[in-house]
Motif scaffolding. Structure first.
Motif, short mmCIF file in Angstrom:
data_model
loop_
_atom_site.label_atom_id
_atom_site.label_comp_id
_atom_site.label_asym_id
_atom_site.label_seq_id
_atom_site.Cartn_x
_atom_site.Cartn_y
_atom_site.Cartn_z
N ARG A 169 5.38 9.26 -4.90
CA ARG A 169 5.32 10.67 -4.59
C ARG A 169 6.68 11.18 -4.14
O ARG A 169 7.11 12.26 -4.51
CB ARG A 169 4.29 10.87 -3.49
CG ARG A 169 3.74 12.25 -3.34
CD ARG A 169 2.73 12.29 -2.22
NE ARG A 169 3.33 11.97 -0.95
CZ ARG A 169 2.71 11.29 0.02
NH1 ARG A 169 1.51 10.84 -0.17
NH2 ARG A 169 3.33 11.05 1.15
N GLU A 170 7.37 10.37 -3.31
CA GLU A 170 8.62 10.84 -2.73
C GLU A 170 9.80 10.70 -3.69
O GLU A 170 10.64 11.58 -3.78
CB GLU A 170 8.94 10.03 -1.47
CG GLU A 170 7.90 10.09 -0.38
CD GLU A 170 7.87 11.42 0.34
OE1 GLU A 170 8.96 11.97 0.58
OE2 GLU A 170 6.79 11.92 0.62
N VAL A 187 3.06 6.15 -2.03
CA VAL A 187 3.83 7.12 -1.26
C VAL A 187 5.24 7.25 -1.81
O VAL A 187 5.77 8.34 -1.96
CB VAL A 187 3.90 6.69 0.22
CG1 VAL A 187 4.73 7.66 1.01
CG2 VAL A 187 2.52 6.59 0.80
N LEU A 188 5.82 6.10 -2.17
CA LEU A 188 7.16 6.10 -2.74
C LEU A 188 7.18 6.86 -4.05
O LEU A 188 8.12 7.60 -4.33
CB LEU A 188 7.62 4.68 -3.01
CG LEU A 188 8.34 3.97 -1.89
CD1 LEU A 188 8.89 2.67 -2.43
CD2 LEU A 188 9.46 4.82 -1.35
N SER A 233 0.81 -1.21 0.00
CA SER A 233 0.00 0.00 0.00
C SER A 233 0.85 1.26 0.00
O SER A 233 0.34 2.35 -0.23
CB SER A 233 -0.91 -0.01 1.23
OG SER A 233 -0.16 -0.31 2.38
N SER A 234 2.14 1.13 0.28
CA SER A 234 2.98 2.33 0.33
C SER A 234 3.66 2.67 -0.97
O SER A 234 4.44 3.60 -1.01
CB SER A 234 4.07 2.13 1.38
OG SER A 234 3.50 2.06 2.63
#
Lengths: 429, 532
Positions: free
Chosen positions: B520-521, B517-518, B513-514
């Motif tokens: 994005r980062e 996020v990765l 699920s992350s």
């Protein structure tokens, strides 16, 4: 490292004592045993040489001093604050090195933790023939009882990251250091206030007239339920699992009952039986891992699976400093957890209580008004002694994967398990 | 069949209408007149006739006697299938003029031609957004592949007809050489293209690295033409884009790793200062290419080794791997040689690429005890001895699903159902911002011949297409002449995020699920900003 017999020379004992009386450790124990000291007050100057018989640390004056309700990581954070104050480093790197060393010492120390089971102590409960040092060790183990090192290491790690993050602007080191100290104090305050915040976000989830099941003795869960009962004035019942081998549940049942919440205590093995009558399950956590799962007292995993199967929401209340970068794949993949679970004692309490407190077989039921010593004697008759070839495993904690957890109540708010990794990436970036 | 419904305004003209059509010899007309209300009659009739009839009707609304109506010539009586095929051909011809994907279906017997066309028109949109990791390449992809459709026979599987057919190397290459000379393509470009096309170069990292090396070569030998005001535009248009398009359209569709690296390069070119000297600019570009390869591929691989290595337990772990993944091989070698751990490896392989043989060779030469099985033996192993599964990936979708070599999903799902943890090792530069829910919309077709020949005596990938296939003994050697037989060779499949326990990236081990996020980062440029 810990020796029960006092055959070693005084020299070696001092050496041992020195190792275990690292100023950081002493500081930690001080914080753990004090009631509630303010964070800004600096700690009293520590003795340069580990004390021998003349100047014992205040905590060992009594046999068992009061354990404060302060969480271990918060105490550790205060210790680290003191380390910053005392540090003689001239650069940021030096300060970080000091902090890292202190936190490593504390984590290693915490891995020892846990009290020596009463039955193994051969009548050495009184102060007479124990050396000062053994008493101190015992004291330390007592203070550490029931506290896992996962939260400690994650708390220290986060503190380090948080504190050193915004330290790049100021060129002058002393102002830098004061800024670091200020951030650290803020972090410590934040962490201490975390419990209150969790109680306020999690309280609304306890509904009027519901039955709440809990496991293990978590201060966070206690404060959450107490707030719901006393502040929000809700009426609900609490069901507690007994919590072998440290009777954690039974102890927390006392707290609930004292505050007017009707409580039921059941055996750990009865969790399946009672699950049908339960409206929600709430537990604390030793650590919240990266994939959103939690590490908590053994039995939590079973609770989670059972709750999911029977459609009961499963909530975890944990402070954000317990978020750690561990990633256990399954229960076999947990890190080494020393200390708490050393050796299990198997007691036939059914027959013991049936026989009364006196050791007689005539079946008379006597009231349990006997002195503690005599009941201890009787218990020994009901201890099941196993041959040494039988292997006994006593894992203190287990891992509950994220899919069994409905929501997490944290001081950052109510999170879903997948948001934990998000937070961690942010915190560690 | 396909019908048209015509609404006739006037009730009285309906019988007249039918009579007119009957005069034209349509014995197969089936007319249903439904009196819905006073004003409308509904007549159903055949398609072509409907078109003609509508035109006729419109022109002759008032007249009762059709004196000057254009009488179409007598049409041959076609069977239902033939009529449909004719209609498909007409539709296809119309579609080709519009620039979308054509689907010529020759001859009869193709019963799902109509169905595929409907699906194709719907899937076209999906496909053009699904394929475009590098913007704009999707369009080129479609138009470029239309050139090869003429050679195609009716052996396309309709469900996957939205994907470009694989390029045959023999004839394509010869014709393309002349075209590259015209286009001023550096000879390194078709050389690399040949490697892609013949599947000599497999694997996301390998293809991406080769592509970046070729680009470096191109940049070194390039001089901007003297009359350009801004060499950045020129570099992009005349150097980078043609090369990339050539590989993607003439050789093999690009992988996500290649697409992301290409986007990075274009961004680097665009970020150059306007008034820089070309030599300086070139240095900067070459440096950033070098940095990209070193950081995002090489160092990332090392970090992945370190993180995943902590999950390998000494003495007792039985690790299952599938196919060949550079990252996974590296982490196993590091664990065995550098960390000195003892464990067993089971290598699962699948036809036709049989990449697992390379993995087997690499690992067993390093002294790791290995077992080799084919994919059909998987369930036997899973239930008994496997403790962990390590898989590689070609791309990570932003919802955490994993695009990898076909067969990976099988392994992951079976492991999941046996409660065996599945770890996917993937660098962050392979994360793409699209979301894929199944293996159909975004995939790649391989040569169906590979499926037909069960001959496993291939020595190495270089023999793959160049040699004459041994025709004796293979049951399917005459598959092309079988009327109802089609062979499908897919290259990728999608593993859903629920089947993945953890994804190992250079940042650490993360839950699926992350991945968003990765993205994005780590890849802020390609994070979803809207349709590009």
């Amino acid at each position: 490292m810990l020796t029960m017999t006092s055959e070693t020379s005084h020299e070696e004992q001092l050496q041992l004592q020195k190792e275990q009386q690292h100023p950081v450790i002493a500081d930690l124990c001080l914080h753990l045993s004090s009631k509630s000291s303010s964070i800004s007050a600096p700690s009293p100057p520590l003795p340069p040489h580990p004390p021998s018989a003349d100047k014992p640390p205040p905590s060992s004056s009594t046999k068992k001093s009061k354990r404060s309700s302060i969480p271990l990581p918060v105490a550790a954070i205060r210790v680290l604050l003191n380390v910053i104050r005392r540090s003689k480093a001239e650069t940021m790197m030096g300060l970080q090195a000091d902090l890292r060393e202190a936190s490593d010492v504390m984590v290693n120390f915490a891995k020892l933790g846990g009290p020596i089971p009463a039955v193994l102590i051969n009548d050495n409960n009184n102060t007479t023939n124990n050396t000062q040092q053994q008493q101190q060790q015992q004291q330390q183990r007592y203070l550490l009882a029931g506290r896992s090192h996962i939260a400690l290491s994650s708390g220290c790690e986060l503190f380090l990251k948080y504190v050193t993050r915004a330290s790049l602007e100021t060129p002058d080191f002393t102002s830098c250091k004061s800024q670091v100290l200020e951030r650290g104090e803020r972090f410590a305050e934040f962490s201490l206030a975390a419990r209150d915040r969790i109680s306020s976000v999690g309280g609304p989830f306890v509904r009027e007239g519901s039955v709440v099941l809990t496991h293990g003795r978590s201060r966070v869960v206690e404060s959450l339920l107490l707030r719901a009962a006393l502040v929000e004035k809700k009426r609900f019942r609490v069901m507690v699992l007994e919590g072998r081998p440290d009777a954690a549940g039974a102890k927390s049942a006392r707290t609930y009952e004292k505050n007017g919440i009707p409580t039921t205590v059941v055996l750990d093995s009865a969790m399946g039986y009672v699950m049908e009558r339960v409206d929600m399950v709430i537990v604390g956590a030793e650590g919240v891992v990266e994939n959103g799962g939690v590490v908590n007292k053994v039995g939590t995993f079973s609770l989670g699976v059972m709750a999911k199967e029977l459609g009961v929401p499963f909530y975890v209340a944990a402070e954000s400093y317990k978020f750690t970068r561990l990633y256990p794949l399954n229960n076999s993949d947990l890190p080494e957890m020393g200390g708490i679970g050393e050796s299990l004692q198997f007691l036939d309490t059914l027959n013991w209580s049936a026989s009364g407190s006196r050791k007689n077989d005539d079946g008379d039921e006597k009231k349990e008004e006997s002195t503690p010593t005599s009941s201890l004697q009787d218990v020994k008759d009901y201890v099941v002694n196993l041959p040494s070839t039988v292997e006994v495993q006593n894992p203190p904690c287990d891992f509950t994967p994220a899919k069994y957890i409905t929501l997490l109540f944290t001081d950052l708010g109510v999170l879903t398990p997948s948001a934990v990794s998000d937070e961690l990436i942010r915190l560690y970036q | 069949g396909s019908n048209a419904i015509i609404f006739c305004r006037s009730r009285s003209s309906a019988p007249l209408f039918l009579a007119r059509l009957k005069n034209h010899g349509q014995t197969k007309l089936s007319a249903k007149i439904e009196h819905k209300n006073q004003h409308n009659n509904i007549i159903t009739m055949g398609a072509e006739e409907a078109a003609a009839a509508a035109a006729a009707e419109a022109s002759k609304k008032e007249k009762k006697k059709p004196t000057n109506i254009v009488i179409p010539p007598k049409k041959p009586k076609l069977s239902k299938a033939e009529r449909r095929a004719l209609q498909e051909a007409q539709r296809a011809a119309k579609a080709e003029g519009g620039g979308s994907k054509p689907k010529p279906k020759k001859g009869g017997g193709d019963n799902n031609g109509a169905a595929s066309n409907n699906k194709a028109s719907g899937a076209d949109d999906k496909r053009s957004t699904a394929e475009g990791a590098a913007d704009g390449e999707g369009q080129e992809n479609i138009s470029g592949s239309s050139a090869t459709d003429n050679k195609k026979d009716d052996k396309t599987v309709s469900l996957f007809s939205h994907l470009p057919q694989p390029k045959h190397p023999t004839d394509q290459h010869l014709s393309s050489i002349s075209s590259t000379i015209d286009n001023n393509l550096h000879p390194a470009v078709p050389t690399l293209g040949h490697l892609y096309q013949t599947h000599s170069l497999l694997g996301g990292n390998a293809r991406c690295r080769a592509m970046l090396q070729t680009f470096a070569l191109l940049l070194q030998s390039y001089t901007p033409p003297p009359d350009t005001r801004d060499f950045r535009v020129d570099v992009d248009h005349s150097l980078l884009k043609p090369a990339f398009q050539y590989w993607t359209t003439q050789c093999r569709p690009h992988s996500v790793s290649m697409g992301n690296a290409f986007s990075f390069l274009k961004l680097a070119v665009a970020n150059l200062e306007r008034d820089l000297e070309w030599n300086e600019a070139r240095e900067i570009l070459l440096e950033s290419l070098e940095a990209y390869v070193t950081e995002r591929i090489q160092y990332a691989g090392k970090a992945i080794s370190r993180h995943a290595g902590s999950k390998i337990q000494d003495k007792g772990d039985v690790i299952l791997v599938f196919g060949r993944s550079e990252v996974i091989n590296r982490l196993l070698l590091d664990a065995a040689l550098t960390d000195g751990k003892t464990f067993r490896v089971i290598v699962v392989d699948s036809r036709p690429l049989l990449e697992g043989r390379d993995t087997l060779e690499i690992l067993s030469r390093a002294g790791i005890p290995c077992t080799y099985v084919l994919l059909n033996a998987l369930s036997y192993l899973m239930m008994r001895e496997v403790t962990k599964v390590f898989l590689g990936a070609s791309a990570l979708m932003s919802n955490g699903s994993v695009l990898s070599r076909v067969g990976t999903a099988c392994v992951a799902l079976l492991a999941n159902s046996n409660h065996i943890p599945v770890l996917v090792g993937c660098e962050t530069y392979k994360i793409c911002n699209r979301v894929q829910l199944e293996s159909i919309t975004g995939n790649e077709l391989g040569d169906a011949e590979e499926v037909a020949f069960t001959d496993c005596a291939r020595v190495g990938p270089s023999n793959r297409w160049g040699e004459e296939k041994k025709k004796d003994g293979s049951v399917l050697s005459d598959w092309k002449s079988q009327p109802n037989l089609k062979l499908l060779n897919l290259m990728y499949d999608l593993t859903p995020s629920s089947a993945v326990t953890g994804i190992v990236t250079e940042v650490g081990i993360l839950p699926p699920s992350s991945v968003a996020v990765l993205l994005r980062e780590m890849n802020p440029d390609s994070a979803f900003k809207g349709t590009d």
